[in-house]
Design a protein around this motif. Structure first.
Motif, PDB file in Angstrom:
ATOM      1  N   GLY A 154       2.170  18.364  -9.203  1.00  0.00           N
ATOM      2  CA  GLY A 154       2.808  17.073  -8.900  1.00  0.00           C
ATOM      3  C   GLY A 154       2.485  16.598  -7.493  1.00  0.00           C
ATOM      4  N   GLY A 155       2.530  17.509  -6.530  1.00  0.00           N
ATOM      5  CA  GLY A 155       2.188  17.150  -5.154  1.00  0.00           C
ATOM      6  C   GLY A 155       0.740  16.727  -5.018  1.00  0.00           C
ATOM      7  N   ALA A 156      -0.151  17.450  -5.685  1.00  0.00           N
ATOM      8  CA  ALA A 156      -1.578  17.106  -5.626  1.00  0.00           C
ATOM      9  C   ALA A 156      -1.826  15.740  -6.253  1.00  0.00           C
ATOM     10  CB  ALA A 156      -2.404  18.170  -6.343  1.00  0.00           C
ATOM     11  N   LEU A 157      -1.179  15.476  -7.387  1.00  0.00           N
ATOM     12  CA  LEU A 157      -1.346  14.170  -8.032  1.00  0.00           C
ATOM     13  C   LEU A 157      -0.738  13.046  -7.200  1.00  0.00           C
ATOM     14  CD1 LEU A 157      -0.728  15.113 -11.779  1.00  0.00           C
ATOM     15  CD2 LEU A 157      -2.913  14.573 -10.647  1.00  0.00           C
ATOM     16  N   TYR A 158       0.378  13.317  -6.538  1.00  0.00           N
ATOM     17  CA  TYR A 158       0.979  12.318  -5.650  1.00  0.00           C
ATOM     18  C   TYR A 158      -0.006  11.937  -4.546  1.00  0.00           C
ATOM     19  CZ  TYR A 158       4.068  10.138  -2.252  1.00  0.00           C
ATOM     20  OH  TYR A 158       4.627   9.269  -1.345  1.00  0.00           O
ATOM     21  N   LEU A 163      -0.931   8.261  -2.716  1.00  0.00           N
ATOM     22  CA  LEU A 163      -1.392   8.119  -1.333  1.00  0.00           C
ATOM     23  C   LEU A 163      -2.890   7.828  -1.251  1.00  0.00           C
ATOM     24  CD1 LEU A 163       0.566  11.011   0.426  1.00  0.00           C
ATOM     25  CD2 LEU A 163       1.151   8.577   0.323  1.00  0.00           C
ATOM     26  N   ARG A 164      -3.624   8.245  -2.255  1.00  0.00           N
ATOM     27  CA  ARG A 164      -5.086   8.052  -2.316  1.00  0.00           C
ATOM     28  C   ARG A 164      -5.788   8.557  -1.050  1.00  0.00           C
ATOM     29  NH1 ARG A 164      -6.523   3.313  -6.160  1.00  0.00           N
ATOM     30  NH2 ARG A 164      -4.638   3.254  -7.395  1.00  0.00           N
ATOM     31  N   ASP A 165      -5.385   9.752  -0.643  1.00  0.00           N
ATOM     32  CA  ASP A 165      -5.959  10.325   0.576  1.00  0.00           C
ATOM     33  C   ASP A 165      -7.082  11.324   0.306  1.00  0.00           C
ATOM     34  OD1 ASP A 165      -4.484  12.450  -0.401  1.00  0.00           O
ATOM     35  OD2 ASP A 165      -3.052  12.503   1.246  1.00  0.00           O
ATOM     36  N   GLY A 166      -7.518  11.430  -0.958  1.00  0.00           N
ATOM     37  CA  GLY A 166      -8.649  12.289  -1.287  1.00  0.00           C
ATOM     38  C   GLY A 166      -8.351  13.776  -1.255  1.00  0.00           C
ATOM     39  N   LEU A 167      -7.097  14.137  -1.421  1.00  0.00           N
ATOM     40  CA  LEU A 167      -6.710  15.544  -1.331  1.00  0.00           C
ATOM     41  C   LEU A 167      -7.489  16.422  -2.313  1.00  0.00           C
ATOM     42  CD1 LEU A 167      -3.842  17.340  -0.306  1.00  0.00           C
ATOM     43  CD2 LEU A 167      -4.012  17.518  -2.770  1.00  0.00           C
ATOM     44  N   LEU A 168      -7.663  15.977  -3.538  1.00  0.00           N
ATOM     45  CA  LEU A 168      -8.354  16.814  -4.522  1.00  0.00           C
ATOM     46  C   LEU A 168      -9.816  17.054  -4.167  1.00  0.00           C
ATOM     47  CD1 LEU A 168      -6.883  15.704  -7.964  1.00  0.00           C
ATOM     48  CD2 LEU A 168      -6.418  17.772  -6.663  1.00  0.00           C
ATOM     49  N   TRP A 169     -10.431  16.135  -3.464  1.00  0.00           N
ATOM     50  CA  TRP A 169     -11.821  16.330  -3.058  1.00  0.00           C
ATOM     51  C   TRP A 169     -11.959  17.499  -2.093  1.00  0.00           C
ATOM     52  CZ3 TRP A 169     -15.730  14.668  -5.628  1.00  0.00           C
ATOM     53  CH2 TRP A 169     -15.615  13.516  -6.387  1.00  0.00           C
ATOM     54  N   ARG A 170     -10.912  17.779  -1.355  1.00  0.00           N
ATOM     55  CA  ARG A 170     -10.957  18.891  -0.409  1.00  0.00           C
ATOM     56  C   ARG A 170     -11.017  20.228  -1.131  1.00  0.00           C
ATOM     57  NH1 ARG A 170      -7.494  17.624   4.547  1.00  0.00           N
ATOM     58  NH2 ARG A 170      -6.386  19.505   3.987  1.00  0.00           N
TER      59      ARG A 170
END
Length: 184
Positions: A154-158, A163-170
């Motif tokens: 849920g946090g990753a999807l948020y 937020l569209r901060d590219g977290l999953l790309w990291r």
């Protein structure tokens, strides 16, 4: 040094662990729980489950070791201090819960005489797994682990969708594609 993504080994281990943990949870909940301890299929199901557990242990230890040796990107704030605090707790809890699950699984195997049953070629367990306190801990740990995994996802999807901060790309070992600039 400004690191943008996690080390590729960390990324591969993260996604491999995610798949194996989900497989172990699904296997235990929807397959193993419905096989009676007296059914010969129970031992083979347990052996498959334990094999995945051993792989999870090895990959978790390797991920923790690699994480100590490699740099990591700075945290991305969510804009909510309580959520950022909770994210740190969730990440540590995932590691602790994995070790609790593996430890309780090993204890269950030993106290149910599984090694003896396997070595002697017996077709059923020598103890009722449900009666072992380790089974209770293992089941409770699985439920808590599932809940913590939901918080993590849920946090990753948020971060990714709101937020569209590219977290999953990291957490991907492939480079992020550059956004095209609009002409206007």
């Amino acid at each position: 040094m400004n690191i943008q993504r996690y080390h590729p080994v960390i990324c591969v281990l993260h996604w491999l662990l995610a798949a194996m943990i989900m497989a172990a949870l699904v296997m235990s909940t929807f397959v193993m729980a419905h096989i009676p301890d007296t059914d010969p299929a129970k031992i083979s199901a347990i052996l498959r489950h334990m094999s995945v557990g051993v792989l999870i242990l090895v990959c978790t230890a390797l991920r923790l070791f690699t994480r100590k040796k490699t740099g990591r990107p700075t945290s991305l704030p969510s804009g909510m201090p309580w959520a950022d605090w909770l994210a740190g707790i969730v990440h540590r809890l995932l590691d602790v819960l994995v070790f609790i699950m593996i430890g309780s699984g090993i204890c269950m195997a030993v106290f149910s005489n599984l090694p003896k049953a396997i070595l002697e070629g017996q077709s059923e367990l020598l103890a009722n797994l449900d009666s072992l306190p380790w089974h209770t801990l293992h089941v409770a740990g699985a439920r808590v682990l599932f809940g913590v995994l939901l918080l993590h996802v849920g946090g990753a999807l948020y971060h990714q969708l709101i937020l569209r901060d590219g977290l999953l790309w990291r957490m991907c070992s492939i480079p992020r594609l550059a956004k095209k600039k609009k002409p206007f």
